[in-house]
Motif scaffolding. Structure first.
Motif, PDB file in Angstrom:
ATOM      1  N   ALA A  61       0.823  -1.208   0.000  1.00 22.77           N
ATOM      2  CA  ALA A  61       0.000   0.000   0.000  1.00 22.77           C
ATOM      3  C   ALA A  61       0.860   1.264   0.000  1.00 22.77           C
ATOM      4  N   SER A  62       2.106   1.156   0.502  1.00 20.36           N
ATOM      5  CA  SER A  62       2.992   2.327   0.539  1.00 20.36           C
ATOM      6  C   SER A  62       3.807   2.472  -0.738  1.00 20.36           C
ATOM      7  N   LEU A  63       3.724   1.509  -1.658  1.00 15.89           N
ATOM      8  CA  LEU A  63       4.509   1.576  -2.891  1.00 15.89           C
ATOM      9  C   LEU A  63       4.213   2.837  -3.708  1.00 15.89           C
ATOM     10  N   PRO A  64       2.954   3.271  -3.869  1.00 11.53           N
ATOM     11  CA  PRO A  64       2.712   4.498  -4.660  1.00 11.53           C
ATOM     12  C   PRO A  64       3.329   5.748  -4.033  1.00 11.53           C
ATOM     13  N   ASN A  65       3.636   5.713  -2.725  1.00  7.63           N
ATOM     14  CA  ASN A  65       4.204   6.883  -2.044  1.00  7.63           C
ATOM     15  C   ASN A  65       5.716   6.825  -1.937  1.00  7.63           C
ATOM     16  N   GLN A  66       6.365   5.959  -2.725  1.00  8.13           N
ATOM     17  CA  GLN A  66       7.800   5.787  -2.550  1.00  8.13           C
ATOM     18  C   GLN A  66       8.586   7.045  -2.928  1.00  8.13           C
ATOM     19  N   GLY A  67       7.982   7.950  -3.685  1.00 11.64           N
ATOM     20  CA  GLY A  67       8.696   9.171  -4.034  1.00 11.64           C
ATOM     21  C   GLY A  67       8.552  10.254  -2.985  1.00 11.64           C
ATOM     22  N   SER A  68       7.662  10.046  -2.002  1.00 13.32           N
ATOM     23  CA  SER A  68       7.442  11.030  -0.945  1.00 13.32           C
ATOM     24  C   SER A  68       8.596  10.958   0.059  1.00 13.32           C
ATOM     25  N   PRO A  69       8.639  11.843   1.051  1.00 15.97           N
ATOM     26  CA  PRO A  69       9.702  11.771   2.065  1.00 15.97           C
ATOM     27  C   PRO A  69       9.799  10.377   2.660  1.00 15.97           C
ATOM     28  N   VAL A  70      11.029   9.996   3.007  1.00 15.07           N
ATOM     29  CA  VAL A  70      11.293   8.619   3.443  1.00 15.07           C
ATOM     30  C   VAL A  70      10.448   8.274   4.663  1.00 15.07           C
ATOM     31  N   ARG A  71       9.757   7.129   4.573  1.00 14.52           N
ATOM     32  CA  ARG A  71       8.931   6.637   5.665  1.00 14.52           C
ATOM     33  C   ARG A  71       9.410   5.254   6.056  1.00 14.52           C
ATOM     34  N   PRO A  72       9.067   4.789   7.262  1.00 12.48           N
ATOM     35  CA  PRO A  72       9.415   3.414   7.643  1.00 12.48           C
ATOM     36  C   PRO A  72       8.854   2.417   6.636  1.00 12.48           C
ATOM     37  N   ASN A 116      22.074  -6.274  -8.521  1.00  9.89           N
ATOM     38  CA  ASN A 116      22.806  -5.407  -9.448  1.00  9.89           C
ATOM     39  C   ASN A 116      21.964  -4.937 -10.635  1.00  9.89           C
ATOM     40  N   HIS A 117      20.703  -5.383 -10.680  1.00  9.89           N
ATOM     41  CA  HIS A 117      19.851  -5.004 -11.813  1.00  9.89           C
ATOM     42  C   HIS A 117      18.427  -4.739 -11.293  1.00  9.89           C
ATOM     43  N   ILE A 118      18.267  -3.657 -10.558  1.00 10.60           N
ATOM     44  CA  ILE A 118      16.983  -3.291  -9.983  1.00 10.60           C
ATOM     45  C   ILE A 118      16.240  -2.385 -10.964  1.00 10.60           C
ATOM     46  N   THR A 119      14.997  -2.746 -11.244  1.00  8.09           N
ATOM     47  CA  THR A 119      14.174  -1.948 -12.167  1.00  8.09           C
ATOM     48  C   THR A 119      13.026  -1.295 -11.405  1.00  8.09           C
ATOM     49  N   GLU A 120      12.506  -0.243 -11.970  1.00  6.63           N
ATOM     50  CA  GLU A 120      11.386   0.458 -11.350  1.00  6.63           C
ATOM     51  C   GLU A 120      10.091  -0.325 -11.588  1.00  6.63           C
ATOM     52  N   PRO A 121       9.205  -0.387 -10.585  1.00  9.65           N
ATOM     53  CA  PRO A 121       7.914  -1.073 -10.807  1.00  9.65           C
ATOM     54  C   PRO A 121       7.096  -0.363 -11.885  1.00  9.65           C
ATOM     55  N   ASP A 122       6.413  -1.157 -12.708  1.00  2.00           N
ATOM     56  CA  ASP A 122       5.670  -0.555 -13.820  1.00  2.00           C
ATOM     57  C   ASP A 122       4.404   0.135 -13.314  1.00  2.00           C
ATOM     58  N   ASP A 123       3.805   0.907 -14.192  1.00  2.00           N
ATOM     59  CA  ASP A 123       2.622   1.692 -13.819  1.00  2.00           C
ATOM     60  C   ASP A 123       1.442   0.807 -13.444  1.00  2.00           C
ATOM     61  N   ALA A 124       1.349  -0.351 -14.089  1.00  3.91           N
ATOM     62  CA  ALA A 124       0.219  -1.248 -13.799  1.00  3.91           C
ATOM     63  C   ALA A 124       0.267  -1.733 -12.351  1.00  3.91           C
ATOM     64  N   LEU A 125       1.498  -2.067 -11.877  1.00  2.00           N
ATOM     65  CA  LEU A 125       1.654  -2.521 -10.495  1.00  2.00           C
ATOM     66  C   LEU A 125       1.318  -1.395  -9.525  1.00  2.00           C
ATOM     67  N   ILE A 126       1.795  -0.202  -9.837  1.00  2.61           N
ATOM     68  CA  ILE A 126       1.518   0.938  -8.952  1.00  2.61           C
ATOM     69  C   ILE A 126       0.029   1.243  -8.911  1.00  2.61           C
ATOM     70  N   ASP A 127      -0.625   1.125 -10.057  1.00  4.71           N
ATOM     71  CA  ASP A 127      -2.080   1.367 -10.098  1.00  4.71           C
ATOM     72  C   ASP A 127      -2.826   0.350  -9.245  1.00  4.71           C
ATOM     73  N   GLU A 128      -2.402  -0.908  -9.325  1.00  6.34           N
ATOM     74  CA  GLU A 128      -3.054  -1.936  -8.511  1.00  6.34           C
ATOM     75  C   GLU A 128      -2.839  -1.684  -7.020  1.00  6.34           C
ATOM     76  N   CYS A 129      -1.640  -1.220  -6.672  1.00  7.82           N
ATOM     77  CA  CYS A 129      -1.348  -0.933  -5.261  1.00  7.82           C
ATOM     78  C   CYS A 129      -2.140   0.288  -4.782  1.00  7.82           C
ATOM     79  N   CYS A 130      -2.413   1.211  -5.704  1.00  2.43           N
ATOM     80  CA  CYS A 130      -3.228   2.373  -5.346  1.00  2.43           C
ATOM     81  C   CYS A 130      -4.658   1.967  -4.981  1.00  2.43           C
TER      82      CYS A 130
END
Length: 830
Positions: A619-630, A693-707
């Motif tokens: 549930a916190s994945l969509p807010n990962q760009g906000s100030p760092v949270r636990p 060594n190869h971390i990718t950003e989660p796609d928009d579909a995953l973020i939408d589902e988490c939203c």
């Protein structure tokens, strides 16, 4: 050097604490300090000999116990693990103290020994044969094996199979040596023997150990005109009885007594110390008069014995056949000093490749190379342990004066001066504890640069090297945190992780939880990293749950393959990347997951935490760009997400056996399969960061589902660990903090605590057992204990008797999951 904090006793009209004579203190490798005072009762006009034990993070929370000693306490000595304490008195009684229920603020006398009516002047635990040498000149090496090497060292006494036997050795004022051995069945074997045939008074003594398993005892009758005697002591067990053999070694006279200019000037030897417990070849001596002292450092060396020419002609001496003798040689001596009141020796087993007094420029200011001298004028000097040259100085309130003013020309103030009567250096030599003539405890910082100007990289290198040493040995690192500034935290955490990743896989596995705990304690010291503290403690909790739940799995057949069910679970979950939890289950042998129903139900609180945490992270994945949270760091931690994924599979299988053990979710739809939904989203997130060594950003579909998750499931509140109420965060501004024993400080907490208002339960709200995940109510009625390092709270007594729960509790019965010590809390801790 500068004062970090002072802690003193409350003034009471009827009874008060006064310094004992002599006053003694001891500092353990777990940063527990024990010291003595006498409790004077004016009505009965008698003295009670007290032993006080504090942990340096909560010095006000002192545990004071009536020692039961009828005479003044003369010696205190911690064992190598820092969990047991010896005390000895002027009537020959020796007592061994141990923790009650593994609590740092509750102690009890377990066993002891006695030499009736014979005061004990020296005391030591027998050596366990473990010695780790620090190679300061190799502090830049990448391999821990090069920086810290195991030294071949024999225990003082061994049981069958080579296991070291526990026990202690003491020297009495009449020249007796007594050894007590602790047998595995709890019995104590005690033997007493004279150091030599002609017994004489022993005013001062010290004990050291040799690599061959022998013991060396140094004694003095207190007069500088008498020789300092040395004896070799061998301990053995013959026919279930302890046997002691002694042998005289070469003695020495102090140089000041043979110097015509100082003859008869220093009549008394006041301090006699080996430079280290496992360094019997070097000894420190201090001789004094009423006003001044002189300190000498001596070394025992093998020297060739010259052979007369007549005998050379008869039998020529060739090569190694030359006869050798042992002889004491003086290494260094000081000029006339003010009168020395106390000596503290370093505990770091530093190994230098060059054995002379000159060391490399980048190591000569290393803190472990210095010893501390306290003077009657209130000052403290750090001097090199071999050359005795000045390295750092601290002036107390009664000794403010220029450094270059000669000691003999200083005007003496009227009245007694406050000075340290007992001192101890920490195990990394970065802190110094002293108890003064008023019974007040002072904590001093000792700079890693020893007062000299070193660049930031060199200071960080010293701190990093000592952190690594604590990581390898398991010693507590509180004294290192005294010197960590907020600007250093990020750099230290990154460099510590880099050094850890350079080690082999086996060593990484051994140190895996220790480095997480170390990172957590470092991140507490900076406002920019404090949110990570919750993540690190959650990761420790996750690792412990994962290990416990996997250990409950049993193979279906006795002829088990090489891999355990837990290992196969990890292997299959890492290979099969399907987002459908049921398809992953098909590849597992579900019969290995069968457990008793009572066992499954008893684990529901731990299972619930796993489910709640996974839901919170997604549930916190969509807010990962906000100030760092636990919880933020988990979103890119492939290993931790993989662990959660494995546990979700195990929980799914157990839910088929016992549906009531499944995590409970509040969903908006009755037909929704919450476990499948969370597993699908968790797997997608895990695939983005499974390769470090190869971390990718989660796609928009995953973020939408988490939203959409908050509209499908009720997002739980995570009970994060409370911000620790310790002293370390209050010492960041380098200002002196004044404390009182028995009274918690009324200081404002960490300045960044407002960032945690959303994650910490306010006073008066229900409390929780952080390890059992049980709710305790707003005002708990059960006795609780808290961790001295991370502040984790749990009940003192277990409410559950199921075997699986006991197995879980055994993981933290002695220490917290972070490695910190437990301390008992009052019922009104809220």
């Amino acid at each position: 050097m500068d004062l970090a904090y002072v802690c003193e006793w409350e003034k009471k009209p009827k009874s008060n604490h006064c310094p004992s004579i002599p006053l003694v203190c001891a500092w353990s490798c777990r940063n527990l300090i024990a010291f003595t005072t006498d409790l004077r009762n004016e009505e009965e006009k008698d003295l009670t000999h007290m032993v006080h034990i504090i942990d340096t993070e909560h010095p006000w929370d002192v545990y004071s116990v009536n020692s039961g000693h009828t005479e003044v306490i003369t010696c205190l000595e911690w064992d190598q693990s820092g969990s047991r304490l010896l005390s000895a008195d002027a009537d020959g009684h020796i007592k061994c103290w141990g923790m009650t229920d593994h609590l740092a603020n509750s102690w009890e006398n377990t066993v002891g020994s006695v030499v009736e009516g014979d005061p004990v002047v020296a005391l030591s635990w027998l050596h366990n044969g473990v010695k780790l040498a620090l190679h300061v000149e190799k502090s830049g090496a990448s391999n821990f094996g090069e920086k810290f090497s195991r030294v071949k060292f024999s225990p003082s006494l061994t049981l069958f199979g080579g296991k070291p036997m526990e026990g202690w050795i003491a020297v009495t004022i009449s020249g007796l040596v007594t050894v007590s051995l602790l047998k595995p069945n709890g019995q104590v074997l005690t033997a007493t023997e004279s150091l030599c045939r002609l017994r004489c008074r022993v005013a001062l003594a010290d004990v050291a150990f040799t690599g061959g398993g022998n013991i060396v005892v140094a004694t003095s009758d207190g007069s500088s005109t008498s020789p300092v005697q040395f004896y070799k002591v061998c301990v053995s067990v013959v026919n279930e009885k302890c046997k002691i053999d002694t042998e005289i070694l070469p003695s020495l006279f102090m140089r000041c007594t043979t110097d015509p200019a100082r003859k008869d000037k220093y009549p008394a030897i006041t301090h006699l110390k080996f430079l280290a417990r496992d360094m019997s070849e070097q000894v420190l001596l201090c001789a004094s008069n009423q006003n001044n002292s002189i300190v000498e450092c001596w070394s025992l060396r093998k020297e060739g014995l010259p052979v007369n020419n007549i005998f050379q002609q008869i039998s020529p001496v060739v090569g190694d056949k030359q006869p050798m003798i042992l002889k004491w040689r003086i290494l260094s001596a000081t000029n006339d000093l003010d009168r020395v009141s106390a000596v503290a020796l370093p505990k770091l087993p530093i190994s230098l490749t060059n054995t002379d007094l000159k060391v490399a420029n980048d190591t000569k200011f290393f803190p472990g190379l210095g010893l501390a001298l306290a003077f009657h004028d209130g000052s403290v000097h750090i001097v090199h342990r071999l050359s005795l040259q000045m390295m750092a100085v601290f002036y107390g309130s009664s000794s403010q004066r220029p450094v270059d003013e000669p000691a003999l020309k200083r005007p003496r103030t009227t009245g007694p001066l406050v000075h340290f009567k007992a001192m101890q250096l920490s195990w990394t030599s970065l802190a110094l504890a002293g108890v003064d003539s008023h019974g007040k405890l002072s904590m001093l910082r000792i700079s890693p640069s020893m007062g000299h100007v070193l660049d930031m990289n060199m200071s960080l290198r010293h701190l990093l090297f000592l952190l690594e040493y604590c990581m390898v040995t398991g010693y507590d690192w509180w004294d290192i945190l005294l010197h960590v500034q907020p600007s250093m935290v990020q750099n230290l955490v990154e460099k510590l992780h880099e050094e850890y990743m350079r080690q082999n896989a086996a060593l990484q596995q051994v140190l895996s939880t220790r480095i997480i705990a170390m990172k957590a304690s470092l991140c507490k010291l900076s406002s920019s990293t404090i949110a990570r503290v919750c993540d690190y403690h959650a990761k420790l909790f996750l690792i412990a749950i994962s290990c416990t739940l996997k250990s409950l799995l049993r193979p279906h057949f006795l002829n088990t393959p090489d891999k355990s069910p837990g290992d196969r679970l990890t292997e299959i979950c890492s290979k099969i990347t399907d987002v459908d939890i049921d398809k992953v289950m098909i590849n597992l042998k579900t019969e290995e997951f069968v457990l008793e129903m009572t066992t499954l139900q008893s684990l529901q609180q731990l299972i619930q935490w796993v489910g709640d945490f996974v839901l919170y992270l997604l549930a916190s994945l969509p807010n990962q760009g906000s100030p760092v949270r636990p919880g933020h760091s988990f979103l890119r931690d492939g290993a931790s997400l993989g662990m959660f994924r494995e546990l979700m599979v195990v929980i799914r299988i157990w839910g088929l056996l016992k549906p009531s053990c499944l995590p409970v979710y509040t969903a908006t739809s009755d037909t929704q399969d919450s476990m499948s939904l969370l597993f699908r989203l968790l797997t997608k997130l895990w695939l983005c960061c499974r390769e470090e060594n190869h971390i990718t950003e989660p796609d928009d579909a995953l973020i939408d589902e988490c939203c959409l998750l908050p509209s499908q499931l009720l997002i739980p509140n995570i009970d994060w660990l409370p911000i620790n109420d310790g002293i370390i965060s209050k010492l960041q501004n380098k200002q002196l903090v004044r404390l009182q024993f028995g009274k918690a400080p009324g200081l404002v907490g960490h300045t960044v605590s407002s960032q945690f208002d959303a994650f910490v339960r306010a006073p008066g709200q229900p409390k929780i057992d952080h390890l059992r995940r049980l709710h305790l109510g707003a005002y708990p009625t059960e006795e609780c204990k808290s961790c001295t390092r991370c502040g984790c709270v749990t009940m003192l007594k277990s409410p559950n008797k199921v075997t699986a729960v006991k197995q879980w509790e055994q993981r933290w019965i002695k220490n917290c999951l972070c490695g910190g010590l437990w301390r008992k809390m009052p019922l009104s801790y809220s």
